[in-house]
Design a protein around this motif. Structure first.
Motif, PDB file in Angstrom:
ATOM      1  N   HIS A   1      41.676  46.883  36.770  1.00  0.00           N
ATOM      2  CA  HIS A   1      41.038  45.715  37.372  1.00  0.00           C
ATOM      3  C   HIS A   1      40.507  46.020  38.769  1.00  0.00           C
ATOM      4  O   HIS A   1      40.948  46.962  39.432  1.00  0.00           O
ATOM      5  CB  HIS A   1      42.044  44.563  37.461  1.00  0.00           C
ATOM      6  CG  HIS A   1      42.548  44.097  36.136  1.00  0.00           C
ATOM      7  ND1 HIS A   1      41.772  43.366  35.255  1.00  0.00           N
ATOM      8  CD2 HIS A   1      43.756  44.262  35.527  1.00  0.00           C
ATOM      9  CE1 HIS A   1      42.468  43.094  34.170  1.00  0.00           C
ATOM     10  NE2 HIS A   1      43.678  43.625  34.305  1.00  0.00           N
ATOM     11  N   GLU A   2      39.557  45.191  39.224  1.00  0.00           N
ATOM     12  CA  GLU A   2      39.083  45.214  40.609  1.00  0.00           C
ATOM     13  C   GLU A   2      39.955  44.240  41.394  1.00  0.00           C
ATOM     14  O   GLU A   2      40.101  43.074  40.998  1.00  0.00           O
ATOM     15  CB  GLU A   2      37.622  44.777  40.686  1.00  0.00           C
ATOM     16  CG  GLU A   2      36.655  45.664  39.910  1.00  0.00           C
ATOM     17  CD  GLU A   2      36.290  46.923  40.678  1.00  0.00           C
ATOM     18  OE1 GLU A   2      36.488  46.938  41.918  1.00  0.00           O
ATOM     19  OE2 GLU A   2      35.798  47.870  40.050  1.00  0.00           O
ATOM     20  N   VAL A   3      40.522  44.685  42.503  1.00  0.00           N
ATOM     21  CA  VAL A   3      41.513  43.880  43.218  1.00  0.00           C
ATOM     22  C   VAL A   3      41.074  43.644  44.662  1.00  0.00           C
ATOM     23  O   VAL A   3      40.648  44.564  45.352  1.00  0.00           O
ATOM     24  CB  VAL A   3      42.895  44.567  43.220  1.00  0.00           C
ATOM     25  CG1 VAL A   3      43.923  43.692  43.929  1.00  0.00           C
ATOM     26  CG2 VAL A   3      43.344  44.875  41.801  1.00  0.00           C
ATOM     27  N   THR A   4      41.191  42.384  45.084  1.00  0.00           N
ATOM     28  CA  THR A   4      41.039  42.029  46.493  1.00  0.00           C
ATOM     29  C   THR A   4      42.359  41.443  46.960  1.00  0.00           C
ATOM     30  O   THR A   4      42.917  40.550  46.301  1.00  0.00           O
ATOM     31  CB  THR A   4      39.923  40.995  46.703  1.00  0.00           C
ATOM     32  OG1 THR A   4      38.675  41.566  46.311  1.00  0.00           O
ATOM     33  CG2 THR A   4      39.832  40.588  48.168  1.00  0.00           C
TER      34      THR A   4
ATOM     35  N   THR B   1      40.134  46.236  47.542  1.00  0.00           N
ATOM     36  CA  THR B   1      39.560  45.771  48.806  1.00  0.00           C
ATOM     37  C   THR B   1      40.624  44.984  49.549  1.00  0.00           C
ATOM     38  O   THR B   1      41.172  44.006  49.001  1.00  0.00           O
ATOM     39  CB  THR B   1      38.341  44.867  48.563  1.00  0.00           C
ATOM     40  OG1 THR B   1      37.344  45.602  47.857  1.00  0.00           O
ATOM     41  CG2 THR B   1      37.765  44.368  49.880  1.00  0.00           C
TER      42      THR B   1
ATOM     43  N   ARG C   1      39.190  50.804  43.816  1.00  0.00           N
ATOM     44  CA  ARG C   1      38.990  49.458  43.281  1.00  0.00           C
ATOM     45  C   ARG C   1      39.798  48.405  44.026  1.00  0.00           C
ATOM     46  O   ARG C   1      39.917  47.275  43.558  1.00  0.00           O
ATOM     47  CB  ARG C   1      39.332  49.429  41.787  1.00  0.00           C
ATOM     48  CG  ARG C   1      38.234  50.023  40.907  1.00  0.00           C
ATOM     49  CD  ARG C   1      38.530  49.894  39.417  1.00  0.00           C
ATOM     50  NE  ARG C   1      39.407  50.977  38.963  1.00  0.00           N
ATOM     51  CZ  ARG C   1      40.695  50.862  38.745  1.00  0.00           C
ATOM     52  NH1 ARG C   1      41.297  49.697  38.914  1.00  0.00           N
ATOM     53  NH2 ARG C   1      41.413  51.901  38.351  1.00  0.00           N
TER      54      ARG C   1
ATOM     55  N   THR D   1      41.981  38.371  42.770  1.00  0.00           N
ATOM     56  CA  THR D   1      42.404  38.267  44.167  1.00  0.00           C
ATOM     57  C   THR D   1      43.905  38.027  44.202  1.00  0.00           C
ATOM     58  O   THR D   1      44.417  37.152  43.494  1.00  0.00           O
ATOM     59  CB  THR D   1      41.674  37.117  44.880  1.00  0.00           C
ATOM     60  OG1 THR D   1      40.264  37.375  44.868  1.00  0.00           O
ATOM     61  CG2 THR D   1      42.135  37.001  46.325  1.00  0.00           C
TER      62      THR D   1
ATOM     63  N   GLY E   1      33.808  35.232  44.100  1.00  0.00           N
ATOM     64  CA  GLY E   1      33.487  36.253  43.108  1.00  0.00           C
ATOM     65  C   GLY E   1      34.636  36.667  42.219  1.00  0.00           C
ATOM     66  O   GLY E   1      34.455  37.493  41.320  1.00  0.00           O
ATOM     67  N   ALA E   2      35.822  36.092  42.442  1.00  0.00           N
ATOM     68  CA  ALA E   2      36.981  36.478  41.626  1.00  0.00           C
ATOM     69  C   ALA E   2      36.948  35.788  40.268  1.00  0.00           C
ATOM     70  O   ALA E   2      36.389  34.699  40.108  1.00  0.00           O
ATOM     71  CB  ALA E   2      38.276  36.118  42.350  1.00  0.00           C
ATOM     72  N   ASP E   3      37.553  36.431  39.291  1.00  0.00           N
ATOM     73  CA  ASP E   3      37.752  35.820  37.976  1.00  0.00           C
ATOM     74  C   ASP E   3      39.088  35.101  37.895  1.00  0.00           C
ATOM     75  O   ASP E   3      39.268  34.202  37.066  1.00  0.00           O
ATOM     76  CB  ASP E   3      37.701  36.900  36.882  1.00  0.00           C
ATOM     77  CG  ASP E   3      36.358  37.603  36.825  1.00  0.00           C
ATOM     78  OD1 ASP E   3      35.340  36.907  36.684  1.00  0.00           O
ATOM     79  OD2 ASP E   3      36.346  38.850  36.930  1.00  0.00           O
TER      80      ASP E   3
ATOM     81  N   MET F   1      38.368  43.009  35.164  1.00  0.00           N
ATOM     82  CA  MET F   1      38.420  41.669  35.729  1.00  0.00           C
ATOM     83  C   MET F   1      38.584  41.776  37.252  1.00  0.00           C
ATOM     84  O   MET F   1      39.242  42.685  37.761  1.00  0.00           O
ATOM     85  CB  MET F   1      39.606  40.897  35.113  1.00  0.00           C
ATOM     86  CG  MET F   1      39.587  39.412  35.379  1.00  0.00           C
ATOM     87  SD  MET F   1      40.932  38.529  34.523  1.00  0.00           S
ATOM     88  CE  MET F   1      40.363  38.670  32.815  1.00  0.00           C
ATOM     89  N   ARG F   2      37.995  40.843  37.967  1.00  0.00           N
ATOM     90  CA  ARG F   2      38.120  40.814  39.430  1.00  0.00           C
ATOM     91  C   ARG F   2      39.224  39.825  39.808  1.00  0.00           C
ATOM     92  O   ARG F   2      39.108  38.636  39.521  1.00  0.00           O
ATOM     93  CB  ARG F   2      36.794  40.398  40.055  1.00  0.00           C
ATOM     94  CG  ARG F   2      35.670  41.405  39.838  1.00  0.00           C
ATOM     95  CD  ARG F   2      34.328  40.810  40.168  1.00  0.00           C
ATOM     96  NE  ARG F   2      34.027  39.693  39.266  1.00  0.00           N
ATOM     97  CZ  ARG F   2      32.895  38.981  39.314  1.00  0.00           C
ATOM     98  NH1 ARG F   2      31.984  39.240  40.229  1.00  0.00           N
ATOM     99  NH2 ARG F   2      32.704  37.993  38.454  1.00  0.00           N
TER     100      ARG F   2
END
Length: 212
Positions: A25-28, A45, A43, A4, A63-65, A1-2
């Motif tokens: 997870h992908e993290v911003t 940003t 992963r 933020t 683009g976040a989930d 899951m993306r």
């Protein structure tokens, strides 16, 4: 899951970021001072900016989930303004515009959930907070109302006494007057609870109180 994360350089926020990465997870993370995060990962940003910068918020949320906010008001009595409440309103507007609906955040039992029953914390905590941290309470109310008054799919975890103890994996959660929820909770367990809400539907559009 993306995902933020806001407030990623705080004591709970750093643990949230690490937990998300550990879970794959992908993290911003949007932060004012990237050096304070002191994390590097393929992963992760890290974007530089603050809540008052709408363009930076849009870039971070796009683009976040889901969004996890570990933001909380300053407890300094000298603090002025409504930066966090105003910034949270901006964040909510951006999320709605970008159709990012899942929001997970923090508050305290000074603020009630409609599912609560009468409880001593409803009487004591707002009075104490109003006397000791009046500005923080106003900010917290503004932040929370910005989210709960929106159409977002939110979960706001209410915490009373975060500690730096090691994670226990034991979590009590529910609503005051209904469920046996204490006060103290390790920040590591708070972070784990926030991340768990990405896939746990029990508290959708609710503000559960949590403790160890």
């Amino acid at each position: 899951m993306r995902v933020t994360v806001f407030g990623a350089t705080g004591a709970i926020g750093r643990l949230v970021v690490q937990r998300l990465l550990d879970d794959g997870h992908e993290v911003t993370a949007l932060v004012r001072t990237p050096a304070k995060l002191a994390l590097a990962h393929p992963r992760l940003t890290v974007r530089t900016g603050q809540l008052s910068d709408r363009a930076a918020v849009e870039q971070a949320v796009g683009g976040a989930d889901a969004v996890i906010s570990a933001l909380g008001p300053s407890l300094k009595r000298s603090t002025k303004g409504s930066q966090l409440a105003d910034g949270t309103r901006t964040l909510v507007q951006v999320m709605e515009a970008r159709e990012v609906t899942r929001f997970i955040g923090l508050a305290t039992p000074s603020l009630a959930d409609p599912r609560d029953r009468p409880h001593w914390k409803h009487k004591v905590l707002p009075v104490l907070a109003g006397l000791m941290f009046p500005h923080a309470l106003v900010e917290l109310k503004g932040m929370t109302e910005a989210v709960t008054g929106s159409g977002l799919d939110y979960t706001i975890a209410r915490i009373t006494n975060p500690t730096n103890k090691a994670a226990t994996g034991r979590v009590r959660s529910g609503f005051l007057g209904h469920d046996e929820v204490g006060s103290a909770m390790s920040r590591a367990d708070i972070a784990a609870f926030l991340v768990s809400q990405l896939t746990d539907a029990r508290y959708r559009r609710a503000m559960p109180a949590i403790s160890n």
